[in-house]
Design a protein around this motif. Structure first.
Motif, PDB file in Angstrom:
ATOM      1  N   THR A 179       0.844  -1.199   0.000  1.00  0.00           N
ATOM      2  CA  THR A 179       0.000   0.000   0.000  1.00  0.00           C
ATOM      3  C   THR A 179       0.880   1.250   0.000  1.00  0.00           C
ATOM      4  N   ARG A 180       1.931   1.234   0.820  1.00  0.00           N
ATOM      5  CA  ARG A 180       2.843   2.398   0.871  1.00  0.00           C
ATOM      6  C   ARG A 180       3.579   2.561  -0.455  1.00  0.00           C
ATOM      7  N   ALA A 181       3.998   1.439  -1.046  1.00  0.00           N
ATOM      8  CA  ALA A 181       4.726   1.528  -2.325  1.00  0.00           C
ATOM      9  C   ALA A 181       3.851   2.211  -3.375  1.00  0.00           C
ATOM     10  N   ALA A 182       2.597   1.805  -3.439  1.00  0.00           N
ATOM     11  CA  ALA A 182       1.696   2.417  -4.429  1.00  0.00           C
ATOM     12  C   ALA A 182       1.449   3.887  -4.083  1.00  0.00           C
ATOM     13  N   ALA A 183       1.279   4.174  -2.793  1.00  0.00           N
ATOM     14  CA  ALA A 183       1.045   5.565  -2.384  1.00  0.00           C
ATOM     15  C   ALA A 183       2.251   6.443  -2.714  1.00  0.00           C
ATOM     16  N   ALA A 184       3.437   5.852  -2.689  1.00  0.00           N
ATOM     17  CA  ALA A 184       4.645   6.614  -3.008  1.00  0.00           C
ATOM     18  C   ALA A 184       4.789   6.835  -4.511  1.00  0.00           C
ATOM     19  N   GLY A 185       4.001   6.112  -5.318  1.00  0.00           N
ATOM     20  CA  GLY A 185       4.040   6.327  -6.766  1.00  0.00           C
ATOM     21  C   GLY A 185       4.684   5.208  -7.559  1.00  0.00           C
ATOM     22  N   PHE A 186       5.044   4.107  -6.900  1.00  0.00           N
ATOM     23  CA  PHE A 186       5.611   2.994  -7.658  1.00  0.00           C
ATOM     24  C   PHE A 186       4.501   2.309  -8.452  1.00  0.00           C
ATOM     25  N   ARG A 187       4.825   1.948  -9.693  1.00  0.00           N
ATOM     26  CA  ARG A 187       3.839   1.374 -10.602  1.00  0.00           C
ATOM     27  C   ARG A 187       4.146  -0.070 -10.970  1.00  0.00           C
ATOM     28  N   PHE A 188       5.242  -0.580 -10.413  1.00  0.00           N
ATOM     29  CA  PHE A 188       5.658  -1.968 -10.643  1.00  0.00           C
ATOM     30  C   PHE A 188       6.175  -2.447  -9.295  1.00  0.00           C
ATOM     31  N   VAL A 189       5.444  -3.338  -8.683  1.00  0.00           N
ATOM     32  CA  VAL A 189       5.818  -3.811  -7.343  1.00  0.00           C
ATOM     33  C   VAL A 189       6.207  -5.274  -7.461  1.00  0.00           C
ATOM     34  N   GLU A 190       7.445  -5.544  -7.056  1.00  0.00           N
ATOM     35  CA  GLU A 190       7.934  -6.925  -7.136  1.00  0.00           C
ATOM     36  C   GLU A 190       8.072  -7.513  -5.735  1.00  0.00           C
ATOM     37  N   LEU A 191       7.673  -8.772  -5.589  1.00  0.00           N
ATOM     38  CA  LEU A 191       7.871  -9.491  -4.326  1.00  0.00           C
ATOM     39  C   LEU A 191       9.123 -10.344  -4.474  1.00  0.00           C
ATOM     40  N   HIS A 192      10.015 -10.238  -3.514  1.00  0.00           N
ATOM     41  CA  HIS A 192      11.259 -11.012  -3.572  1.00  0.00           C
ATOM     42  C   HIS A 192      10.983 -12.420  -3.068  1.00  0.00           C
ATOM     43  N   GLY A 193      10.735 -13.311  -4.032  1.00  0.00           N
ATOM     44  CA  GLY A 193      10.427 -14.695  -3.667  1.00  0.00           C
ATOM     45  C   GLY A 193      11.589 -15.629  -3.966  1.00  0.00           C
ATOM     46  N   ALA A 194      12.802 -15.084  -4.091  1.00  0.00           N
ATOM     47  CA  ALA A 194      13.963 -15.889  -4.495  1.00  0.00           C
ATOM     48  C   ALA A 194      15.042 -15.858  -3.423  1.00  0.00           C
ATOM     49  N   HIS A 195      16.189 -16.423  -3.758  1.00  0.00           N
ATOM     50  CA  HIS A 195      17.465 -16.267  -3.048  1.00  0.00           C
ATOM     51  C   HIS A 195      17.444 -16.701  -1.584  1.00  0.00           C
ATOM     52  N   GLY A 196      16.497 -17.580  -1.252  1.00  0.00           N
ATOM     53  CA  GLY A 196      16.478 -18.128   0.101  1.00  0.00           C
ATOM     54  C   GLY A 196      15.815 -17.228   1.131  1.00  0.00           C
ATOM     55  N   TYR A 197      15.253 -16.118   0.695  1.00  0.00           N
ATOM     56  CA  TYR A 197      14.604 -15.215   1.645  1.00  0.00           C
ATOM     57  C   TYR A 197      13.240 -15.784   2.084  1.00  0.00           C
ATOM     58  N   LEU A 198      12.516 -15.032   2.905  1.00  0.00           N
ATOM     59  CA  LEU A 198      11.393 -15.646   3.629  1.00  0.00           C
ATOM     60  C   LEU A 198      10.396 -16.384   2.715  1.00  0.00           C
ATOM     61  N   LEU A 199       9.962 -15.724   1.623  1.00  0.00           N
ATOM     62  CA  LEU A 199       8.959 -16.373   0.762  1.00  0.00           C
ATOM     63  C   LEU A 199       9.507 -17.669   0.179  1.00  0.00           C
ATOM     64  N   HIS A 200      10.743 -17.606  -0.314  1.00  0.00           N
ATOM     65  CA  HIS A 200      11.374 -18.794  -0.895  1.00  0.00           C
ATOM     66  C   HIS A 200      11.539 -19.885   0.162  1.00  0.00           C
ATOM     67  N   SER A 201      11.875 -19.471   1.384  1.00  0.00           N
ATOM     68  CA  SER A 201      12.149 -20.475   2.418  1.00  0.00           C
ATOM     69  C   SER A 201      10.880 -21.233   2.816  1.00  0.00           C
ATOM     70  N   PHE A 202       9.711 -20.600   2.656  1.00  0.00           N
ATOM     71  CA  PHE A 202       8.460 -21.336   2.892  1.00  0.00           C
ATOM     72  C   PHE A 202       8.198 -22.342   1.772  1.00  0.00           C
ATOM     73  N   LEU A 203       8.587 -21.981   0.542  1.00  0.00           N
ATOM     74  CA  LEU A 203       8.292 -22.814  -0.625  1.00  0.00           C
ATOM     75  C   LEU A 203       9.157 -24.074  -0.670  1.00  0.00           C
ATOM     76  N   SER A 204      10.379 -23.942  -0.190  1.00  0.00           N
ATOM     77  CA  SER A 204      11.347 -25.023  -0.385  1.00  0.00           C
ATOM     78  C   SER A 204      11.317 -26.042   0.761  1.00  0.00           C
ATOM     79  N   PRO A 205      11.361 -27.335   0.392  1.00  0.00           N
ATOM     80  CA  PRO A 205      11.406 -28.373   1.444  1.00  0.00           C
ATOM     81  C   PRO A 205      12.742 -28.372   2.197  1.00  0.00           C
ATOM     82  N   VAL A 206      13.735 -27.681   1.655  1.00  0.00           N
ATOM     83  CA  VAL A 206      15.030 -27.608   2.336  1.00  0.00           C
ATOM     84  C   VAL A 206      14.899 -26.840   3.655  1.00  0.00           C
ATOM     85  N   SER A 207      14.062 -25.809   3.635  1.00  0.00           N
ATOM     86  CA  SER A 207      13.962 -24.912   4.788  1.00  0.00           C
ATOM     87  C   SER A 207      12.616 -25.013   5.501  1.00  0.00           C
ATOM     88  N   ASN A 208      11.643 -25.670   4.880  1.00  0.00           N
ATOM     89  CA  ASN A 208      10.303 -25.777   5.455  1.00  0.00           C
ATOM     90  C   ASN A 208       9.980 -27.241   5.727  1.00  0.00           C
TER      91      ASN A 208
END
Ligand SMILES: Cc1cc2nc3c(=O)[nH]c(=O)nc-3n(C[C@H](O)[C@H](O)[C@H](O)COP(=O)(O)O)c2cc1C
Length: 403
Positions: A179-208
């Protein structure tokens, strides 16, 4: 690939074909990949960020994606990451997005949570986990979180496994940051779902290795990322594009996600509201003895991007050692990707897109910031006249081959 018959210069037209998605139009297909610069205090945008990212807009990039920006303080990689967990961070972000837009780039931002890979030193201090010596210098480590109590590697901190309430809070934090990103004027919002970070760590059986609704089989491991996607999509205005960066493969000797697993997740992600799949790889483990990184050849994610595009039907971005305009155009023409993202190449040459256009187009300076273009056009003419007269260019930057 088409060739201009008069001078046999390649014409990388695909790179300069605009792309419209929801409410945005990229003037060309070349974007700046998110790159952490570890220059923030309290998550705030500084003059450094404005100059660093502003150069890429001056340089003609169709899309500039601001580096991994934490959705909550414990989700920072280092003490000096950008953040959007607080309204106090809005003004700087607004200034940045406004500046990028004013100079022709679609302003993008990557929202991130480093999960069990948080609380580390900057890369120029080897990126190791913070410890007591950092605490003594005023940069204390903080408790990290993840799906399960499994550290990212030897000597990495043991993450606290988030419970169901904490997961719900976390989903809400992603949505609030979006919500803040859009309010600040960003028009392309990417979620970092790679590189072992939180989203990726939920997806992978290595870490979950959870045995509740957020772990177990593949669908349950997808649950948290998909809840985040749905919440963020609901928080964003319709005209804002939602991108999701995946690691197309875990890149680990045993038991990690392969391309089939990630393609299946990507199909769910698109159904949940993702417009763009951004293709990266690796990072699930910080243990070098089990890490099997994708070989870093030119355009090293292109085959993954092509598969993800074929299997999801989504718009796909590709990153990884893309250095040459012809190569970039070919990726688009051949259907490997719709958007090419460049990281280190842009650091080396923030004017890469203008230089790429000059390699095939005659309107050499029409697309430059006029304050530069009006000076560079006559300069180029003078350089050509000197070259025709046989005068040796003075510096290596003015060799005829570069004119
Ligand atoms: C200094 C630096 C910082 C990076 N920070 C991020 C980041 O914030 N988020 C991300 O998804 N990838 C990050 N990456 C990876 C890049 O976005 C890109 O995927 C990678 O560098 C490969 O592309 P390249 O060969 O064009 O540099 C970073 C890379 C570098 C070199």
């Amino acid at each position: 690939m088409t060739v201009d018959a008069d001078n046999a210069r390649p014409a990388p037209r695909a790179l300069f074909t605009p792309l419209t998605l929801r409410g945005i139009t990229l003037n060309n297909r070349a974007g700046v990949s998110p790159m952490c610069t570890y220059g923030a205090r309290d998550g705030l945008v500084s003059d450094f960020h404005l100059v660093h990212l502003g150069r890429f807009a001056f340089g003609g990039a169709g899309l500039v994606i601001v580096e991994a920006t934490a959705i909550e303080p414990r989700g920072r990689i280092s003490h000096h990451d950008l953040g959007l967990w607080d309204d106090a961070q809005l003004d700087g972000m607004r200034r940045l997005a406004t500046f990028l837009s004013a100079h022709g780039a679609v302003p993008g931002i990557q929202l991130a949570h480093a999960g069990r890979r948080a609380s580390v030193r900057e890369p120029w201090f080897a990126g190791a986990p913070l410890d007591a010596s950092d605490a003594a210098a005023g940069w204390a480590p903080w408790p990290v979180v993840g799906p399960s109590a499994i550290p990212a590697g030897p000597d990495w901190p043991l993450p606290h496994a988030l419970d169901a309430h904490e997961i719900a809070d976390s989903v809400a934090a992603w949505a609030a940051a979006a919500t803040r990103a859009a309010a600040a004027g960003f028009r392309f919002v990417e979620l970092h779902g790679a590189h072992g970070y939180l989203l990726h760590s939920f997806l992978s059986p290595v870490s979950n290795v959870r045995d509740d609704d957020y772990g177990g089989d593949a669908l349950r491991r997808m649950r948290y990322p998909l809840e985040v996607i749905r919440a963020v999509r609901a928080a964003l205005p319709d005209d804002v594009v939602l991108s999701y960066r995946v690691s197309a493969v875990d890149g680990i000797l045993d038991g990690g996600l392969g391309l089939d697993d990630v393609a299946e997740f990507a199909r769910h992600a698109v159904a949940a509201g993702v417009d763009v799949i951004d293709t990266s790889s690796g990072g699930i483990s910080a243990d070098r003895s089990t890490d099997t990184r994708v070989r870093r050849g030119f355009a090293f994610h292109a085959d993954f991007a092509r598969e993800l595009k074929a299997r999801t039907g989504a718009i796909v971005a590709c990153v990884g050692f893309i250095v040459d305009p012809e190569q970039a155009s070919r990726l688009i023409e051949d259907g490997d990707a719709d958007i090419v993202l460049l990281g280190r190449e842009m650091l080396d040459d923030p004017n890469w897109v203008h230089h790429a256009r000059r390699s095939h187009a005659d309107d050499e300076f029409d697309h430059w910031e006029p304050r530069y273009g009006s000076a560079l056009g006559p300069r180029l003419g003078a350089l050509r006249r000197l070259a025709d007269a046989g005068e040796t260019p003075l510096t290596r930057f003015e060799q005829p081959a570069r004119l």
